[in-house]
Design a protein around this motif. Structure first.
Motif, short mmCIF file in Angstrom:
data_model
loop_
_atom_site.label_atom_id
_atom_site.label_comp_id
_atom_site.label_asym_id
_atom_site.label_seq_id
_atom_site.Cartn_x
_atom_site.Cartn_y
_atom_site.Cartn_z
N VAL A 136 0.83 -1.21 0.00
CA VAL A 136 0.00 0.00 0.00
C VAL A 136 0.87 1.25 0.00
O VAL A 136 0.67 2.16 -0.82
N PHE A 137 1.84 1.30 0.92
CA PHE A 137 2.70 2.48 1.04
C PHE A 137 4.05 2.17 0.38
O PHE A 137 5.07 2.03 1.04
N ASN A 138 4.00 2.09 -0.94
CA ASN A 138 5.15 1.57 -1.68
C ASN A 138 6.37 2.48 -1.64
O ASN A 138 7.49 2.03 -1.83
N HIS A 139 6.18 3.78 -1.37
CA HIS A 139 7.32 4.69 -1.31
C HIS A 139 7.81 4.90 0.12
O HIS A 139 8.98 4.69 0.43
N SER A 140 6.91 5.31 0.99
CA SER A 140 7.33 5.60 2.37
C SER A 140 7.82 4.36 3.08
O SER A 140 8.64 4.44 4.00
N TYR A 235 9.86 14.70 5.21
CA TYR A 235 8.75 13.81 5.52
C TYR A 235 7.50 14.24 4.75
O TYR A 235 6.78 13.41 4.18
N GLN A 236 7.24 15.55 4.70
CA GLN A 236 6.07 16.05 3.98
C GLN A 236 6.17 15.71 2.49
O GLN A 236 5.17 15.35 1.87
N ALA A 237 7.38 15.83 1.93
CA ALA A 237 7.56 15.52 0.50
C ALA A 237 7.28 14.05 0.23
O ALA A 237 6.64 13.70 -0.77
N MET A 238 7.72 13.16 1.13
CA MET A 238 7.48 11.74 0.93
C MET A 238 6.00 11.42 1.09
O MET A 238 5.44 10.60 0.33
N VAL A 239 5.32 12.08 2.03
CA VAL A 239 3.88 11.87 2.22
C VAL A 239 3.11 12.31 0.97
O VAL A 239 2.19 11.62 0.52
N GLN A 242 3.67 9.77 -1.74
CA GLN A 242 2.94 8.55 -1.43
C GLN A 242 1.45 8.73 -1.67
O GLN A 242 0.79 7.84 -2.21
N THR A 243 0.91 9.88 -1.29
CA THR A 243 -0.51 10.15 -1.49
C THR A 243 -0.86 10.15 -2.97
O THR A 243 -1.88 9.57 -3.39
N ILE A 244 -0.03 10.81 -3.79
CA ILE A 244 -0.26 10.83 -5.24
C ILE A 244 -0.25 9.42 -5.80
O ILE A 244 -1.10 9.05 -6.62
N SER A 245 0.69 8.60 -5.36
CA SER A 245 0.80 7.23 -5.85
C SER A 245 -0.46 6.44 -5.51
O SER A 245 -1.00 5.72 -6.36
N ILE A 246 -0.94 6.56 -4.27
CA ILE A 246 -2.13 5.82 -3.86
C ILE A 246 -3.35 6.27 -4.65
O ILE A 246 -4.15 5.45 -5.13
N THR A 291 3.27 3.47 -11.26
CA THR A 291 3.00 4.25 -10.04
C THR A 291 3.56 3.56 -8.81
O THR A 291 3.95 4.22 -7.86
N MET A 292 3.60 2.23 -8.81
CA MET A 292 4.16 1.51 -7.67
C MET A 292 5.62 1.83 -7.50
O MET A 292 6.14 1.89 -6.38
N ARG A 293 6.32 2.05 -8.60
CA ARG A 293 7.77 2.21 -8.53
C ARG A 293 8.21 3.68 -8.54
O ARG A 293 9.15 4.06 -7.83
N HIS A 294 7.52 4.48 -9.34
CA HIS A 294 8.07 5.82 -9.60
C HIS A 294 7.19 6.97 -9.09
O HIS A 294 7.68 8.09 -9.00
N LEU A 295 5.92 6.75 -8.80
CA LEU A 295 5.04 7.85 -8.39
C LEU A 295 4.45 7.61 -7.02
O LEU A 295 4.40 6.50 -6.54
#
Length: 295
Positions: A136-140, A235-239, A242-246, A291-295
């Motif tokens: 679910v949270f593939n980036h963070s 942290y905000q940038a990663m959130v 991650q939100t865009i990806s989801i 999106t799983m890998r890059h967004l």
């Protein structure tokens, strides 16, 4: 100041006033790399260090002269566990070992862990449901996973199996061992042993800086570290990422499901002789994986 590379290494354990030391060093003109920067801005570098992929080169990239972030000091995890390695890499740096009454330190650790478990849910999700969390949270999850499985154990060692308990006898032992090792092995002319009640003067004298006006900054009281993390730009940038990806993945799933229901996207691969593959399904799958890998 800013182009010289690492000049100050804070070797003090977590919960010995690291956030106050960060504020002090910042006020003295240093550019400080703290735990949030290490975990959320430089996690890929620390993963390379964890994997033994030319770790000395990575440390030079992070803290050497002319480093991109202009760091001249470091505090907290994972840096305090690397104080000796950092000092070998940057022999002109000075080491500050902040110490604290052990009972007060232990009480602070217990309170801090309770706040983390209550407010920083990602940690519990990773420890107890890592398979689902990574999907679910593939980036963070990459940064959180590195923190939970490698960076965090540098401080507290192996964590409780259920994530909700702690063996303070082991934590106290690691705290004593760390402090004694620094005292025994850091060159005396490079080391300042400091307590927060000592105030500005010892640190300023040690670093050759004038004593600032005003009181010593006191930070991270009553679990404020969680609020500090939420205010971290990294942290905000990663959130956000991650939100865009989801959202994009949910949109792809919803659009594919709608198309399937309406007959616009067929479930089988062969649609007709002239189009042997269902390119719509294939495109949806590729977009989802991207999106799983890059967004």
């Amino acid at each position: 100041m800013g182009k010289e590379g690492l000049q100050v290494i804070h070797a003090g354990y977590c919960k010995t006033g690291t956030k106050s030391v960060n504020a002090m060093l910042t006020q003295l003109g240093y550019k400080v790399c703290d735990a949030p920067e290490a975990i959320y801005r430089h996690w890929e570098d620390w993963e390379r260090i964890a994997n033994g992929e030319k770790p000395n080169e990575v440390l030079q990239k992070l803290f050497g002269a002319g480093n991109p972030d202009e760091y001249t000091a470091c505090v907290d995890l994972p840096h305090f566990a690397f104080w000796e390695i950092l000092l070998k890499q940057f022999p002109d740096a000075k080491v500050i070992l902040a110490i604290r009454d052990e009972d007060k330190w232990a009480n602070s650790v217990v309170k801090h862990l309770a706040v983390e478990r209550e407010q920083f849910k990602e940690m519990g999700w990773w420890r107890l449901h890592s398979g689902i969390y990574k999907w679910v949270f593939n980036h963070s999850s990459r940064a959180v996973g590195l923190y939970m499985d490698w960076i965090r154990p540098l401080s507290i060692g192996a964590e409780s199996r259920n994530f909700y308990g702690e063996n303070m006898d082991l934590y106290r032992l690691k705290y004593r061992q760390h402090n004694q090792y620094v005292m025994n092995n850091c060159p005396k002319d490079k080391l300042l042993i400091w307590r927060i009640e000592d105030g500005w003067e010892p640190i300023c004298k040690f670093l050759g800086k004038p004593v600032p006006d005003g009181p010593l900054p006191h930070c991270n009281r009553l679990g404020g570290v969680i609020k500090d993390l939420e205010n971290s730009v990294d942290y905000q940038a990663m959130v956000r990422k991650q939100t865009i990806s989801i959202v994009l993945r949910l949109a792809i799933i919803a659009a594919t499901g709608y198309g399937w229901f309406k007959g616009l996207v067929q479930p089988h691969l062969q649609v007709e002789e002239s189009m042997p593959f269902n390119w719509k399904m294939l495109a949806a799958g590729v977009a989802f994986l991207f999106t799983m890998r890059h967004l």
